[in-house]
Design a protein around this motif. Structure first.
Motif, short mmCIF file in Angstrom:
data_model
loop_
_atom_site.label_atom_id
_atom_site.label_comp_id
_atom_site.label_asym_id
_atom_site.label_seq_id
_atom_site.Cartn_x
_atom_site.Cartn_y
_atom_site.Cartn_z
N ARG A 33 0.82 -1.21 0.00
CA ARG A 33 0.00 0.00 0.00
C ARG A 33 0.86 1.27 0.00
N ASP A 34 1.87 1.30 0.87
CA ASP A 34 2.73 2.49 0.97
C ASP A 34 3.50 2.73 -0.32
N LEU A 35 4.01 1.66 -0.93
CA LEU A 35 4.75 1.81 -2.19
C LEU A 35 3.83 2.27 -3.31
N LYS A 36 2.62 1.75 -3.31
CA LYS A 36 1.65 2.14 -4.34
C LYS A 36 1.28 3.60 -4.20
N ILE A 37 1.00 4.02 -2.96
CA ILE A 37 0.62 5.42 -2.71
C ILE A 37 1.77 6.35 -3.08
N LYS A 38 2.98 5.94 -2.77
CA LYS A 38 4.15 6.81 -2.95
C LYS A 38 4.57 6.94 -4.40
N TYR A 39 4.42 5.85 -5.19
CA TYR A 39 5.01 5.85 -6.52
C TYR A 39 4.03 5.64 -7.68
N SER A 40 2.94 4.88 -7.46
CA SER A 40 2.13 4.49 -8.62
C SER A 40 1.39 5.66 -9.27
N GLN A 41 1.03 6.67 -8.49
CA GLN A 41 0.25 7.78 -9.04
C GLN A 41 1.10 9.00 -9.40
N SER A 42 2.41 8.83 -9.40
CA SER A 42 3.30 9.92 -9.79
C SER A 42 3.76 9.72 -11.23
N VAL A 43 4.10 10.80 -11.90
CA VAL A 43 4.50 10.73 -13.31
C VAL A 43 5.78 9.92 -13.48
N LEU A 44 6.74 10.14 -12.60
CA LEU A 44 8.04 9.46 -12.72
C LEU A 44 8.07 8.12 -12.00
N GLY A 45 7.04 7.82 -11.21
CA GLY A 45 6.92 6.51 -10.57
C GLY A 45 8.13 6.14 -9.72
N TRP A 46 8.65 4.91 -9.96
CA TRP A 46 9.75 4.39 -9.16
C TRP A 46 11.05 5.17 -9.37
N SER A 47 11.08 6.01 -10.39
CA SER A 47 12.29 6.81 -10.62
C SER A 47 12.61 7.71 -9.43
N TRP A 48 11.59 8.06 -8.64
CA TRP A 48 11.82 8.92 -7.49
C TRP A 48 12.72 8.25 -6.46
N ALA A 49 12.72 6.93 -6.43
CA ALA A 49 13.60 6.21 -5.50
C ALA A 49 15.06 6.48 -5.82
N PHE A 50 15.35 6.80 -7.11
CA PHE A 50 16.71 7.14 -7.52
C PHE A 50 16.94 8.65 -7.49
N ILE A 51 15.91 9.40 -7.87
CA ILE A 51 16.06 10.85 -8.03
C ILE A 51 16.43 11.53 -6.72
N GLN A 52 15.78 11.15 -5.63
CA GLN A 52 16.01 11.83 -4.35
C GLN A 52 17.45 11.72 -3.87
N PRO A 53 18.03 10.50 -3.76
CA PRO A 53 19.44 10.44 -3.32
C PRO A 53 20.40 11.00 -4.35
N VAL A 54 20.10 10.84 -5.65
CA VAL A 54 21.00 11.37 -6.68
C VAL A 54 21.00 12.89 -6.66
N THR A 55 19.84 13.51 -6.44
CA THR A 55 19.77 14.96 -6.34
C THR A 55 20.62 15.46 -5.18
N ALA A 56 20.49 14.79 -4.03
CA ALA A 56 21.32 15.16 -2.87
C ALA A 56 22.79 14.96 -3.19
N LEU A 57 23.10 13.89 -3.90
CA LEU A 57 24.49 13.61 -4.29
C LEU A 57 25.06 14.75 -5.12
N ILE A 58 24.32 15.21 -6.12
CA ILE A 58 24.79 16.27 -7.01
C ILE A 58 25.00 17.57 -6.24
N ILE A 59 24.02 17.93 -5.41
CA ILE A 59 24.08 19.20 -4.68
C ILE A 59 25.27 19.23 -3.73
N TYR A 60 25.39 18.18 -2.91
CA TYR A 60 26.46 18.17 -1.91
C TYR A 60 27.83 17.98 -2.55
#
Length: 270
Positions: A33-60
Motif C-alpha cells: 500500500r505504501d509503495l503504491k501510494i508513494k510511486y504508482s500515481q506519480s508521473v516518474l513513478g519508481w524513478s523517485w527512488a533514484f532521483i532523491q538520493p541522486v539529487t542530494a548527491l549532485i548538490i552536496y
C-alpha cells in the motif's frame, strides 16, 4: 525468583514476535500500500527512488568539491558521497515515516487487533526497499570498474545494522508522541543537524579532534564507515562500532520491550 521473572519476560517477548510473524500478511499489505501510494500515481513513478538520493548527491558534491574545494583522491568523490547519502536517506526516511505512524494509522489500529510494532516494521521495510535500488546502481558501477572485493560479502550484515539503527529513534518517539505530540516536531531538527554530524561529505580525519569525538558518538557514523569498508575497502576504525552497538543494546532492545508493554494501551490514547 529473579530467574523466573526473566524467563517469563523472555517468553512474553518471544510470543510477541511470534504474533508479529503470524500477522506477516498485514506487513506485506502495508508495504504494498505504501509503495503504491508513494510511486504508482506519480508521473516518474519508481524513478523517485533514484532521483532523491541522486539529487542530494549532485548538490552536496558540487557544494563541497567546488565551493569548499574539498580534496579527496582515493576514488571518485561522487562514490564517497553516495555511499553516505544512501544509508542516511534510509535513516531519515524511516525517521520521518515511522515516528508518527501510530497517529497516522489510528483508524486501522481501532478496527483490527494486531501487534502494533508491525506498523513500524512496514515503514522500515519500505525505506529498506528504497535503499536497495541505490545500492544496486552502486554495485553495478563497482562491478564495471572491477572494484568489487571479498568485503562485499559483509554487505547484508551492514544493511541489517543500518536497518536496526534506523529504527532506534522511531521506536521511542512513536510511543511517546501518542501522548506528547510535540516530539514529532523534533524530527526535522534531528535530520537537519544530524546530517552535518555524519561523515557523508567529509572525512573524520579532516575534522578537529573535539568534533571527531562527537561524530563517532553518532551511530550513523559507524554504519556509513562500515559501508565504505565493504564497498571500497576503506580503513575502518574500531571505535566506530561502539556507538551503533551501544545504541542497539541500550535503546533499540529496551525500546522494543517498552513498545510491547505499551501495545495494549495504544488504543486508549489515540
Amino acid at each position: 525468583m529473579n530467574t523466573t521473572r526473566i524467563t517469563a519476560l523472555n517468553y512474553t517477548t518471544r510470543e510477541y514476535f511470534l504474533q508479529i510473524y503470524d500477522h506477516r500478511h498485514i506487513i506485506k499489505s502495508l508495504v504494498r500500500r505504501d509503495l503504491k501510494i508513494k510511486y504508482s500515481q506519480s508521473v516518474l513513478g519508481w524513478s523517485w527512488a533514484f532521483i532523491q538520493p541522486v539529487t542530494a548527491l549532485i548538490i552536496y558534491s558540487i557544494f563541497f568539491r567546488y565551493v569548499f574545494d574539498f580534496q579527496f583522491d582515493k576514488y571518485p568523490y561522487a562514490l564517497y558521497v553516495l555511499s553516505g547519502i544512501l544509508p542516511w536517506h534510509m535513516f531519515s526516511q524511516n525517521l520521518h515515516q515511522s515516528s508518527g505512524v501510530l497517529l497516522s494509522e489510528q483508524e486501522l489500529i481501532r478496527k483490527i487487533a494486531f501487534p502494533k510494532f508491525i506498523l513500524l516494521l512496514a515503514k522500515s521495510i519500505v525505506s529498506l526497499i528504497e535503499l536497495s535500488f541505490g545500492l544496486i546502481l552502486l554495485l553495478i558501477y563497482l562491478t564495471i570498474q572491477s572494484r568489487i572485493s571479498w568485503y562485499i560479502l559483509l554487505l547484508p550484515a551492514v544493511i541489517l545494522i543500518n536497518h536496526l539503527v534506523s529504527m532506534i529513534i522511531p521506536i521511542w518517539i512513536s510511543q511517546f508522541s501518542v501522548k506528547k505530540r510535540d516530539l514529532l516536531h523534533l524530527i526535522p531538527y534531528l535530520v537537519n543537524f544530524g546530517i552535518w554530524l555524519t561523515p557523508i561529505f567529509y572525512t573524520i580525519e579532516n575534522t578537529p579532534k573535539f568534533l571527531s569525538t562527537i561524530i563517532y558518538a553518532n551511530p550513523m557514523t559507524g554504519v556509513i564507515l562500515t559501508y565504505r569498508l565493504v564497498l571500497f575497502g576503506d580503513p575502518f576504525p574500531l571505535e566506530a562500532l561502539i556507538s551503533p552497538a551501544v545504541c542497539i543494546g541500550l535503546f533499540l532492545l529496551p525500546g522494543i520491550a517498552l513498545f510491547k508493554n505499551f501495545d495494549k494501551k495504544i488504543v486508549d490514547h489515540i
